[in-house]
Motif scaffolding. Structure first.
Motif, short mmCIF file in Angstrom:
data_model
loop_
_atom_site.label_atom_id
_atom_site.label_comp_id
_atom_site.label_asym_id
_atom_site.label_seq_id
_atom_site.Cartn_x
_atom_site.Cartn_y
_atom_site.Cartn_z
N ASP A 88 5.01 -3.26 7.27
CA ASP A 88 3.54 -3.44 7.69
C ASP A 88 2.75 -3.05 6.44
O ASP A 88 1.48 -3.18 6.49
N LEU A 89 3.39 -2.40 5.27
CA LEU A 89 2.58 -1.77 4.25
C LEU A 89 2.74 -2.97 3.01
O LEU A 89 1.92 -2.93 2.01
N ARG A 108 -6.22 4.54 5.19
CA ARG A 108 -5.25 5.85 5.04
C ARG A 108 -4.08 5.64 6.13
O ARG A 108 -4.67 5.23 7.23
N ASP A 109 -2.95 5.77 5.77
CA ASP A 109 -2.01 5.42 6.88
C ASP A 109 -1.33 7.00 7.57
O ASP A 109 -0.83 7.51 6.43
N ALA A 110 -1.32 7.19 8.65
CA ALA A 110 -1.18 8.44 9.30
C ALA A 110 0.46 8.72 9.14
O ALA A 110 0.62 9.88 8.76
N LEU A 111 1.33 7.83 9.40
CA LEU A 111 2.60 8.24 9.41
C LEU A 111 3.22 8.47 8.02
O LEU A 111 3.90 9.53 7.88
N PHE A 155 8.62 4.17 4.01
CA PHE A 155 9.83 3.68 5.05
C PHE A 155 9.35 4.49 6.49
O PHE A 155 10.02 4.27 7.38
N ARG A 156 8.34 5.34 6.42
CA ARG A 156 8.08 6.09 7.51
C ARG A 156 6.80 5.54 8.21
O ARG A 156 6.47 6.26 9.41
N SER A 157 6.50 4.26 7.98
CA SER A 157 5.35 3.74 8.52
C SER A 157 6.25 3.08 9.85
O SER A 157 7.17 3.32 10.25
N ARG A 167 0.80 -1.26 -0.04
CA ARG A 167 0.05 -0.01 -0.04
C ARG A 167 0.92 1.27 -0.21
O ARG A 167 1.60 1.35 0.91
N GLY A 168 0.67 2.04 -0.95
CA GLY A 168 1.18 3.27 -1.33
C GLY A 168 0.37 4.54 -0.88
O GLY A 168 -0.84 4.40 -0.87
N CYS A 169 0.95 5.58 -0.34
CA CYS A 169 0.38 6.92 -0.04
C CYS A 169 0.40 7.93 -1.12
O CYS A 169 1.69 8.37 -1.26
#
Length: 517
Positions: free
Chosen positions: A360-361, A370-373, A352-354, A299-301
């Motif tokens: 975990d992605l 949606r991933d907060a970090l 890599f900031r997860s 999963r990408g942001c």
């Protein structure tokens, strides 16, 4: 030391959990995905009308309507009409969601290979000769996609100046050595090196940038490009059946059907086919479980942001990457509006900031989350490297306009799978050899998937190559057409690198995946 030990333990645990998800979780598209910026106000809603029912019989079934599935379908139809067969080929294209709403409709819009980095990675795995072939294949995409875009009413594909900004001096020094190497091996490569102060003056960034590299690249509005091209195909070829929101539940070998041995099962019925193409990128393991150990989702942001009046004007003619090994963030800017308003800034990355440094992605197919970090990171990277040249002053003007996620497909050797799917891998035995054009080991199943986050410079020609192979034309010296090179397939397609067999499946095991963005 204790913090480092904890971090190492977390990374190891995260990697193990990733492998568990990849092997056991459901690799299927979710129904409630986030909506990307690109998909707002869709210009060609008719591509989702499903004007015709699912037919009982087809020559080819293409699963997936992104760039790869589109290129394969277009190639099959063009070849059929060029050969002037008495009965045009019947092609069915299926998608689990709206047309083009997978990774193609969610990415950052870059049409870019970073030649120094991509050549180095391919050279380390394959040697210099094959690395040159891989880089040449990737570099072909921009001019060919521009050809396709020019045919369409909203087919925006444009040239940009790519600027890679390095935030760490050591990373910049390594990159300069890679530039020297790729120039020695590929003499026509154009890359300009900008030391720190020159980079800051040229591009308006601040002193967090240790240096930069610039070179030609491209950018696109991928969702408009793909949906516009599908509409053009449907209008031109009445034998094409395009059905969105029609997930494929299974593929099996049909009994008593020697000419159409594959049964493609959907909630709307079953279509029997001579050939089946899996053009579903990360989701391919859902229908071919043996791929689970070598191809997985990630999963990408992505985000759309307002750079404000202080951001250096680019008029849509520049893209950026902020590099901080092992990761990077990728940025393009939309062209100016009709009133001269600067275009939105499209920022993605932060992998890599997860919480668990990206592990975990991986092994993830859910783009409703949606991933907060990672989002916090992509919201902050541009102000960090461009302040004071970001925003509108007085604390206002720069804002997040939209954020969303999308699923990328990663293989263990970081190269796509393109070509015939052997029956040993599909574990579906076609007992009717000779039906249609047999593929590897008699299989009529094919794949173009696993684009490792760089689909805009892999997917289009991978799909076109799959279409040529499915049509049995890979030994033919073909003429130049819009969006496709002239010549035999092997003159431009690195088949020996991308083909899928048992040896390649082992090399692409996810245990070999290097956790780099």
């Amino acid at each position: 030391m204790e913090m480092g030990k904890i971090a190492a333990q977390q990374l190891s645990a995260g990697y193990g959990a990733m492998l568990g998800r990849a092997l056991h979780d459901a690799a299927v598209p979710v129904a409630n995905a986030t909506i990307s910026y690109w998909m707002d106000d869709p210009p060609f809603p008719e591509v989702n009308l499903n004007a015709h029912p699912l037919p009982d019989i087809a020559d080819y079934v293409v699963i997936g309507t992104g760039l790869a599935g589109l290129a394969a379908t277009r190639t099959l139809l063009e070849i059929s009409h060029d050969q002037r067969t008495e009965m045009p080929l019947r092609v069915v294209a299926l998608d689990a969601r709206d047309t083009g709403a997978g990774a193609t409709g969610r990415n950052g819009g870059h049409v870019k290979t970073a030649p120094y980095r991509d050549f180095a990675a391919a050279k380390a795995r394959l040697g210099a000769d094959k690395a040159r072939d891989v880089l040449a294949f990737m570099r072909r995409h921009l001019p060919l996609l521009k050809e396709v875009g020019r045919e369409l009413p909203q087919g925006e594909v444009r040239d940009v100046e790519a600027v890679d900004m390095f935030l760490v001096e050591d990373d910049f020094e390594v990159a300069k050595r890679l530039v020297d190497d790729v120039k020695a091996n590929v003499p026509d490569i154009e890359i300009t090196v900008w030391p720190g102060e020159e980079a800051r003056k040229q591009f308006g960034c601040n002193d967090f940038v240790a240096g930069a590299l610039s070179y030609p690249a491209g950018a696109a509005f991928p969702f408009r490009l793909v949906t516009g091209a599908w509409k053009a195909l449907v209008d031109k070829y009445p034998e094409l059946r395009l059905l969105s929101n029609t997930p494929v539940e299974s593929v099996s070998v049909a009994a008593n059907s020697p000419q159409h041995p594959y049964a493609v099962n959907t909630p709307k019925g079953t279509v029997r086919a001579r050939h089946v193409l899996h053009a579903t990128n990360a989701y391919a393991p859902g229908l071919t479980p043996r791929l689970r150990s070598s191809l997985t989702g990630a999963r990408g942001c992505m985000s759309a942001q307002d750079g404000g009046s202080r951001f250096p004007a680019t008029h849509g003619n520049r893209s950026w990457v902020a590099v901080y090994q092992p990761g990077f963030d990728y940025v393009t800017q939309r062209p100016d509006g009709a009133d001269g308003t600067p275009g939105d800034v499209m920022v993605g990355g932060g992998f890599f900031r997860s919480k668990l440094n990206g592990t975990d992605l991986l092994g993830v197919w859910d783009d409703s989350v949606r991933d907060a970090l990672p989002l916090a990171h992509v919201r902050g990277i541009m102000p960090t490297v461009f302040q004071p040249n970001w925003g509108s002053g007085c604390g206002g003007g720069d804002r997040l306009k939209k954020d969303w996620t999308g699923i990328m497909g990663f293989t263990g050797d970081e190269l796509p799978f393109v070509g015939a799917l052997p029956q040993s891998i599909t574990q579906r035995q076609n007992t009717y050899p000779g039906a249609g054009v047999p593929g590897l080991e008699g299989s009529g199943e094919w794949i173009a998937a696993g684009f490792n986050g760089h689909g805009m410079v892999w997917a289009w020609l991978s799909g076109a190559a799959a279409g040529i192979m499915m049509a049995g034309q890979d030994g033919v010296d073909m003429p130049k057409v819009t969006g496709r090179p002239a010549g035999t397939l092997d003159s431009w397609f690195p088949r020996d690198v991308l083909k899928l067999d048992e040896d390649r499946l082992k090399r692409a095991d996810l245990k070999n995946l290097k956790l780099q963005e």
